[in-house]
Design a protein around this motif. Structure first.
Motif, PDB file in Angstrom:
ATOM      1  N   ALA A 126      -9.167   8.377 -20.883  1.00 44.89           N
ATOM      2  CA  ALA A 126      -9.665   8.873 -21.670  1.00 44.89           C
ATOM      3  C   ALA A 126     -10.860   8.413 -22.481  1.00 44.89           C
ATOM      4  O   ALA A 126     -11.475   8.799 -23.096  1.00 44.89           O
ATOM      5  N   ASP A 127     -11.480   6.973 -22.254  1.00 41.97           N
ATOM      6  CA  ASP A 127     -12.819   6.680 -22.573  1.00 41.97           C
ATOM      7  C   ASP A 127     -14.016   6.819 -21.934  1.00 41.97           C
ATOM      8  O   ASP A 127     -14.170   6.484 -20.770  1.00 41.97           O
ATOM      9  N   PRO A 128     -14.542   7.673 -22.662  1.00 46.67           N
ATOM     10  CA  PRO A 128     -16.457   7.960 -21.717  1.00 46.67           C
ATOM     11  C   PRO A 128     -16.942   6.972 -21.177  1.00 46.67           C
ATOM     12  O   PRO A 128     -17.852   7.410 -20.804  1.00 46.67           O
ATOM     13  N   ALA A 129     -16.869   6.155 -22.020  1.00 40.29           N
ATOM     14  CA  ALA A 129     -17.728   4.344 -21.632  1.00 40.29           C
ATOM     15  C   ALA A 129     -17.266   3.820 -19.957  1.00 40.29           C
ATOM     16  O   ALA A 129     -17.693   2.844 -19.458  1.00 40.29           O
ATOM     17  N   ALA A 130     -15.840   4.078 -19.925  1.00 41.50           N
ATOM     18  CA  ALA A 130     -15.854   4.051 -18.587  1.00 41.50           C
ATOM     19  C   ALA A 130     -16.363   3.812 -17.495  1.00 41.50           C
ATOM     20  O   ALA A 130     -16.929   5.186 -17.032  1.00 41.50           O
ATOM     21  N   ASP A 131     -16.250   3.558 -16.156  1.00 37.98           N
ATOM     22  CA  ASP A 131     -17.073   3.904 -15.020  1.00 37.98           C
ATOM     23  C   ASP A 131     -16.235   4.725 -14.729  1.00 37.98           C
ATOM     24  O   ASP A 131     -15.187   5.129 -14.759  1.00 37.98           O
ATOM     25  N   GLU A 132     -17.752   6.058 -14.192  1.00 39.35           N
ATOM     26  CA  GLU A 132     -16.601   7.563 -14.157  1.00 39.35           C
ATOM     27  C   GLU A 132     -15.814   7.334 -12.556  1.00 39.35           C
ATOM     28  O   GLU A 132     -14.922   7.947 -12.935  1.00 39.35           O
ATOM     29  N   SER A 133     -16.523   6.281 -11.414  1.00 39.08           N
ATOM     30  CA  SER A 133     -15.409   6.887 -10.688  1.00 39.08           C
ATOM     31  C   SER A 133     -13.633   6.165 -11.107  1.00 39.08           C
ATOM     32  O   SER A 133     -12.739   6.593 -10.905  1.00 39.08           O
ATOM     33  N   LEU A 134     -13.868   5.421 -12.033  1.00 39.49           N
ATOM     34  CA  LEU A 134     -12.736   4.529 -12.356  1.00 39.49           C
ATOM     35  C   LEU A 134     -12.020   5.728 -13.511  1.00 39.49           C
ATOM     36  O   LEU A 134     -10.587   5.729 -13.857  1.00 39.49           O
ATOM     37  N   ARG A 135     -12.827   6.706 -13.982  1.00 43.46           N
ATOM     38  CA  ARG A 135     -12.370   7.666 -14.780  1.00 43.46           C
ATOM     39  C   ARG A 135     -11.091   9.013 -13.298  1.00 43.46           C
ATOM     40  O   ARG A 135     -10.306   9.365 -13.970  1.00 43.46           O
ATOM     41  N   ARG A 136     -11.939   9.029 -12.592  1.00 43.44           N
ATOM     42  CA  ARG A 136     -11.124   9.557 -11.383  1.00 43.44           C
ATOM     43  C   ARG A 136     -10.449   9.535 -11.295  1.00 43.44           C
ATOM     44  O   ARG A 136      -9.698  10.080 -11.142  1.00 43.44           O
ATOM     45  N   MET A 137     -10.315   8.342 -10.980  1.00 44.82           N
ATOM     46  CA  MET A 137      -8.638   7.694 -10.415  1.00 44.82           C
ATOM     47  C   MET A 137      -7.637   7.905 -11.298  1.00 44.82           C
ATOM     48  O   MET A 137      -7.023   8.249 -10.841  1.00 44.82           O
ATOM     49  N   ALA A 138      -8.485   7.932 -12.661  1.00 48.21           N
ATOM     50  CA  ALA A 138      -7.001   7.479 -13.947  1.00 48.21           C
ATOM     51  C   ALA A 138      -6.479   9.264 -13.840  1.00 48.21           C
ATOM     52  O   ALA A 138      -5.550   8.678 -13.774  1.00 48.21           O
ATOM     53  N   ARG A 139      -7.645   9.909 -13.565  1.00 45.43           N
ATOM     54  CA  ARG A 139      -6.830  11.217 -13.758  1.00 45.43           C
ATOM     55  C   ARG A 139      -6.071  11.969 -12.215  1.00 45.43           C
ATOM     56  O   ARG A 139      -5.320  12.280 -12.263  1.00 45.43           O
ATOM     57  N   LYS A 140      -6.895  11.487 -11.419  1.00 50.45           N
ATOM     58  CA  LYS A 140      -5.851  11.781 -10.498  1.00 50.45           C
ATOM     59  C   LYS A 140      -4.575  10.676 -10.277  1.00 50.45           C
ATOM     60  O   LYS A 140      -3.878  11.744 -10.222  1.00 50.45           O
ATOM     61  N   TRP A 141      -4.333   9.189 -10.531  1.00 46.96           N
ATOM     62  CA  TRP A 141      -2.985   8.691 -10.748  1.00 46.96           C
ATOM     63  C   TRP A 141      -2.081   9.625 -11.622  1.00 46.96           C
ATOM     64  O   TRP A 141      -1.325   9.887 -11.816  1.00 46.96           O
ATOM     65  N   LEU A 142      -2.802   9.484 -13.161  1.00 43.80           N
ATOM     66  CA  LEU A 142      -1.921  10.633 -14.381  1.00 43.80           C
ATOM     67  C   LEU A 142      -1.616  11.649 -13.579  1.00 43.80           C
ATOM     68  O   LEU A 142      -0.405  12.895 -13.724  1.00 43.80           O
ATOM     69  N   VAL A 176       0.873  -1.171   0.081  1.00 39.98           N
ATOM     70  CA  VAL A 176      -0.281   0.217  -0.085  1.00 39.98           C
ATOM     71  C   VAL A 176       1.377   0.833  -0.236  1.00 39.98           C
ATOM     72  O   VAL A 176       1.520   1.598   0.951  1.00 39.98           O
ATOM     73  N   GLU A 177       0.179   2.055  -0.769  1.00 38.43           N
ATOM     74  CA  GLU A 177       1.663   3.705  -0.905  1.00 38.43           C
ATOM     75  C   GLU A 177       0.303   4.638  -0.652  1.00 38.43           C
ATOM     76  O   GLU A 177      -0.734   4.985  -1.291  1.00 38.43           O
ATOM     77  N   GLY A 178       0.523   5.341   0.635  1.00 41.41           N
ATOM     78  CA  GLY A 178      -0.174   6.509   0.733  1.00 41.41           C
ATOM     79  C   GLY A 178      -1.734   5.894   1.416  1.00 41.41           C
ATOM     80  O   GLY A 178      -1.276   5.000   1.679  1.00 41.41           O
ATOM     81  N   GLY A 179      -2.281   7.396   2.192  1.00 42.08           N
ATOM     82  CA  GLY A 179      -2.643   7.371   2.478  1.00 42.08           C
ATOM     83  C   GLY A 179      -4.253   6.884   1.504  1.00 42.08           C
ATOM     84  O   GLY A 179      -4.151   6.861   0.616  1.00 42.08           O
ATOM     85  N   LEU A 180      -5.687   7.259   1.812  1.00 42.38           N
ATOM     86  CA  LEU A 180      -6.163   7.995   0.827  1.00 42.38           C
ATOM     87  C   LEU A 180      -6.221   7.974  -0.087  1.00 42.38           C
ATOM     88  O   LEU A 180      -6.190   9.292  -0.476  1.00 42.38           O
ATOM     89  N   PHE A 181      -6.648   7.531  -1.179  1.00 42.35           N
ATOM     90  CA  PHE A 181      -6.489   7.816  -2.613  1.00 42.35           C
ATOM     91  C   PHE A 181      -8.062   8.390  -3.145  1.00 42.35           C
ATOM     92  O   PHE A 181      -7.598   9.613  -4.539  1.00 42.35           O
ATOM     93  N   ASP A 182      -8.972   7.952  -3.140  1.00 42.90           N
ATOM     94  CA  ASP A 182     -10.027   8.116  -3.570  1.00 42.90           C
ATOM     95  C   ASP A 182     -11.094   7.954  -3.014  1.00 42.90           C
ATOM     96  O   ASP A 182     -11.105   6.583  -1.649  1.00 42.90           O
ATOM     97  N   LEU A 183     -12.518   8.323  -1.967  1.00 39.61           N
ATOM     98  CA  LEU A 183     -13.756   7.933  -2.033  1.00 39.61           C
ATOM     99  C   LEU A 183     -14.356   8.339  -2.835  1.00 39.61           C
ATOM    100  O   LEU A 183     -14.454   8.843  -3.301  1.00 39.61           O
ATOM    101  N   ASP A 184     -15.548   7.141  -2.747  1.00 39.68           N
ATOM    102  CA  ASP A 184     -16.813   6.978  -3.617  1.00 39.68           C
ATOM    103  C   ASP A 184     -17.809   6.376  -2.916  1.00 39.68           C
ATOM    104  O   ASP A 184     -18.090   5.029  -2.551  1.00 39.68           O
ATOM    105  N   ARG A 185     -19.182   6.413  -2.735  1.00 38.32           N
ATOM    106  CA  ARG A 185     -20.161   6.534  -2.196  1.00 38.32           C
ATOM    107  C   ARG A 185     -21.376   5.757  -3.394  1.00 38.32           C
ATOM    108  O   ARG A 185     -21.871   6.848  -4.443  1.00 38.32           O
ATOM    109  N   HIS A 186     -21.391   4.099  -2.870  1.00 41.56           N
ATOM    110  CA  HIS A 186     -22.101   4.271  -4.223  1.00 41.56           C
ATOM    111  C   HIS A 186     -22.703   3.441  -3.591  1.00 41.56           C
ATOM    112  O   HIS A 186     -23.093   2.865  -3.548  1.00 41.56           O
ATOM    113  N   TRP A 187     -24.421   2.812  -4.607  1.00 39.54           N
ATOM    114  CA  TRP A 187     -25.423   3.026  -4.283  1.00 39.54           C
ATOM    115  C   TRP A 187     -25.314   1.267  -4.943  1.00 39.54           C
ATOM    116  O   TRP A 187     -24.949   0.622  -5.934  1.00 39.54           O
ATOM    117  N   ILE A 188     -25.615   0.251  -4.005  1.00 41.66           N
ATOM    118  CA  ILE A 188     -25.583  -1.270  -4.514  1.00 41.66           C
ATOM    119  C   ILE A 188     -26.549  -2.061  -4.602  1.00 41.66           C
ATOM    120  O   ILE A 188     -27.552  -2.027  -3.792  1.00 41.66           O
TER     121      ILE A 188
END
Length: 190
Positions: A170-186, A113-125
């Motif tokens: 860059a993929d508009p069809a990807a899950d939005e939370s995955l895209r957000r984490m990708a933006r943060k990582w990049l 594990v690297e660092g503290g919290l990287f992302d938070l997401d509240r989602h409905w199951i």
């Protein structure tokens, strides 16, 4: 395996405060997580799946050694490509939960594990069987593969795959939370 400078074992309230300093524009979601803690009658109630209104889960943004790819699961129950993760089941160390879930769902060893919290997401199951619909309060951590990257597909996944992080962003069809984490990582690795 643990990185000695990774902020493991930081209580979630402190981790949320640190997260807000890094991501002040995410105050609304952080307040939802703090609210869950405030609603819990004891320190562990929010960490068990039996709390049907909603509960903590933890996920890993599991990157390869070079940090260019992330390991995703084609989730068996949800039928979507997502990050690895799962229920806390009473464990209040959500970084440890993210690491454990990454190991269990991928078969990989030598993860850190690297660092503290990287992302938070509240989602409905959605409801499934006798379990009603409920909220997951998902705390996400960066986990890095430091050894072999040859994964094993487990029973919770239809498939696993290493995916290019820039392509996810860059993929508009990807899950939005995955895209957000990708933006943060990049942004973090730029």
């Amino acid at each position: 395996m643990r990185d000695s400078d990774n902020h493991l074992h930081v209580p979630i309230r402190s981790a949320l405060a640190d997260y807000l300093r890094s991501w002040p524009d995410e105050s609304e979601v952080a307040a939802q997580f703090t609210g869950l803690l405030d609603e819990s009658p004891n320190d562990t109630h929010a960490f068990v799946r039996e709390r049907l209104e909603g509960h903590f889960t933890a996920s890993s943004w599991l990157v390869d050694r070079d940090g260019r790819r992330v390991l995703l699961t084609h989730h068996r129950k949800l039928g979507r490509w997502l990050q690895l993760g799962g229920h806390a089941d009473g464990d209040t160390d959500l970084a440890d939960v993210a690491l454990r879930e990454a190991e269990e769902e991928s078969g990989l060893t030598d993860l850190v594990v690297e660092g503290g919290l990287f992302d938070l997401d509240r989602h409905w199951i959605p409801s499934r069987g006798d379990v009603p619909g409920h909220w997951h309060y998902d705390a996400r951590y960066v986990v890095r593969a430091t050894g072999s990257e040859a994964f094993v597909v487990g029973h919770e996944s239809l498939d696993l795959a290493w995916r290019d992080i820039a392509a996810i962003e860059a993929d508009p069809a990807a899950d939005e939370s995955l895209r957000r984490m990708a933006r943060k990582w990049l942004a973090r690795t730029a």
